[in-house]
Design an enzyme around this catalytic site. Structure first.
Site, mmCIF file in Angstrom:
data_model
loop_
_atom_site.group_PDB
_atom_site.id
_atom_site.type_symbol
_atom_site.label_atom_id
_atom_site.label_comp_id
_atom_site.label_asym_id
_atom_site.label_seq_id
_atom_site.Cartn_x
_atom_site.Cartn_y
_atom_site.Cartn_z
ATOM 1 N N LYS A 54 0.888 -1.354 0.024
ATOM 2 C CA LYS A 54 -0.025 0.038 0.095
ATOM 3 C C LYS A 54 0.943 1.360 -0.106
ATOM 4 O O LYS A 54 0.593 2.246 -0.631
ATOM 5 C CB LYS A 54 -0.964 0.257 1.276
ATOM 6 C CG LYS A 54 -1.975 -1.138 1.145
ATOM 7 C CD LYS A 54 -2.516 -1.346 2.314
ATOM 8 C CE LYS A 54 -3.588 -2.667 2.243
ATOM 9 N NZ LYS A 54 -4.214 -3.206 3.573
ATOM 10 N N GLN A 98 -4.928 -2.001 9.753
ATOM 11 C CA GLN A 98 -4.749 -3.193 9.315
ATOM 12 C C GLN A 98 -4.953 -4.394 10.391
ATOM 13 O O GLN A 98 -4.832 -4.395 11.523
ATOM 14 C CB GLN A 98 -3.187 -3.294 8.836
ATOM 15 C CG GLN A 98 -2.577 -4.695 8.371
ATOM 16 C CD GLN A 98 -3.271 -4.986 6.904
ATOM 17 O OE1 GLN A 98 -3.138 -3.951 6.132
ATOM 18 N NE2 GLN A 98 -3.636 -5.760 6.705
ATOM 19 N N ASP A 121 -11.728 1.801 3.817
ATOM 20 C CA ASP A 121 -11.908 0.316 3.601
ATOM 21 C C ASP A 121 -13.491 0.067 3.416
ATOM 22 O O ASP A 121 -13.576 -1.131 2.970
ATOM 23 C CB ASP A 121 -11.278 -0.184 5.018
ATOM 24 C CG ASP A 121 -10.033 -1.296 4.990
ATOM 25 O OD1 ASP A 121 -9.650 -1.500 3.556
ATOM 26 O OD2 ASP A 121 -9.381 -1.415 6.015
#
Length: 296
Positions: A54, A98, A121
Site C-alpha cells: 500500500k 490493518q 476500507d
C-alpha cells in the site's frame, strides 16, 4: 476453447494510471494532496507485506502516506486515541487499520472509531448501511475491484444469474448486495455458504460465479456450466505455490472468462484502496466529482 483471462494485474495498472493523473490535477489545481494513514500493530508478516504494498502504491501515485507501527502490546485505549488523532488530522483523508489486530483489541471498536468520511476500507456501519441502500459511499476495496474487473472485462451483469460462494463481511455480503443494485449490477444473486445443501446444483446455474471461501481448488469443472464467467477471490498457499478456490486448469476449459491466481482479484484491492483515498480527499475538500457522484 480455453477461457479469456481477466487479468487484474493489467486492469489495476490502468486504474492507477488514471488515478495518477487525477492526483496530479488535485495538486496543481486545488493544492490538495490525498493522504492515507495505515496503522499496523504487532509483527504479523503478511500484514507487513500488505502495508508495504500500500505504501508503494501511494508513492507511485503521488499520494501522501503515513505509516504508524505500534508494538503488539499496544492497548485498545491507545489505539483508539491514535485513530481519533488521525480523524482530526487534515493531512489524512483515509485511515486504514490493518487487520488482524492482537486478540486483546476489539476489532469492531477499532473499525467503528474511524470517521466514516475517512473509512477508505468501507467497513464502518454507516458506509455499509449506505451501500445496502444504494447510496453513494465508500465501497469495500475487494468487492469494488471485482466490479471493475467485470466492467472492464466486458462482462454484462444486467439480468445475469450470479452465484456468490462465501458470505464474509469483507467480500461475499458486499459483492452480493452491489450486484443486486439496480444501477451498476441489476443481476439475480444467490449466496451460498457452509450451510448450503448440494452446492454444485447452485454453482452450475451461474452465469457469473464469484468464489471467496479460502479453500484451495474447491470449485471443480463438474460444478460449472459451459460459458460461465469465474471470479476467483481465494488465495491459498500450497507447496506447489499460490492457488485459488477454483481448480483453474480444469475450469478454464469450460469458462468463457476467468481470473487467474495470482494476478486476478488481488491487485485490484490495492488499486481500489487508492481510488477510495482520492475520492475521500475530493469529498473532504468539497471538490466536485468526489464521493457524492460515486454509486455502487
Amino acid at each position: 476453447m480455453a477461457a479469456t483471462l481477466i487479468k487484474g494485474s493489467e486492469i489495476s495498472k490502468q486504474i492507477k494510471e488514471e488515478l495518477k493523473k487525477e492526483v496530479t490535477e488535485l495538486k496543481e489545481r486545488y493544492n490538495v494532496i490525498p493522504g492515507l494513514a495505515t496503522v499496523l500493530i504487532g509483527e504479523d508478516e503478511a500484514s507487513k507485506v500488505y502495508v508495504g504494498a500500500k505504501e508503494k502504491a501511494c508513492k507511485e501515485l503521488g499520494i501522501y502516506s503515513e505509516r504508524v507501527d505500534l508494538p503488539g502490546d499496544t492497548t485498545e485505549a491507545d489505539l483508539l486515541a491514535l485513530i481519533e488523532k488521525l480523524n482530526k488530522d487534515s493531512k489524512i483523508h483515509g485511515i486504514l487499520v490493518q487487520m488482524p489486530l492482537p486478540k486483546h483489541i476489539n476489532e469492531t471498536n477499532a473499525l467503528y472509531a474511524v470517521d466514516p468520511k475517512k473509512d477508505v476500507d468501507g467497513f464502518h456501519p454507516v458506509n455499509i448501511g449506505k451501500l445496502m441502500l444504494g447510496q453513494p459511499t465508500f465501497i469495500p476495496c475487494t468487492p469494488h475491484g471485482i466490479l471493475e474487473l467485470l466492467k472492464r472485462g466486458g462482462i454484462e451483469t444486467e439480468g445475469a444469474e450470479v452465484v456468490v460462494v462465501g458470505r464474509s463481511n469483507i467480500v461475499g455480503k458486499p459483492i452480493a448486495n452491489m450486484l443486486l443494485q439496480k444501477k451498476g449490477g441489476n443481476a439475480t444473486v444467490a449466496v451460498c455458504h457452509t450451510g448450503t445443501k448440494d452446492l454444485a446444483s447452485h454453482t452450475r446455474r451461474a452465469d457469473i460465479l464469484i468464489v471467496a471461501v479460502g479453500r484451495p481448488k474447491m470449485i471443480t469443472a463438474d460444478m460449472v456450466k459451459d460459458g460461465v464467467v469465474v471470479i476467483d477471490v481465494g488465495v491459498n498457499r500450497l507447496e506447489t505455490g499460490l492457488v485459488g478456490d477454483v481448480d483453474f486448469e480444469a475450469v478454464k476449459e469450460k469458462a468463457r472468462a476467468i481470473t487467474p491466481v495470482p494476478g486476478g482479484v488481488g491487485p485490484m484491492t490495492i488499486a481500489m484502496l487508492m481510488y477510495n483515498t482520492v475520492q475521500a480527499a475530493k469529498m473532504q475538500a468539497g471538490i466536485e466529482g468526489g464521493l457524492k457522484e460515486l454509486k455502487p
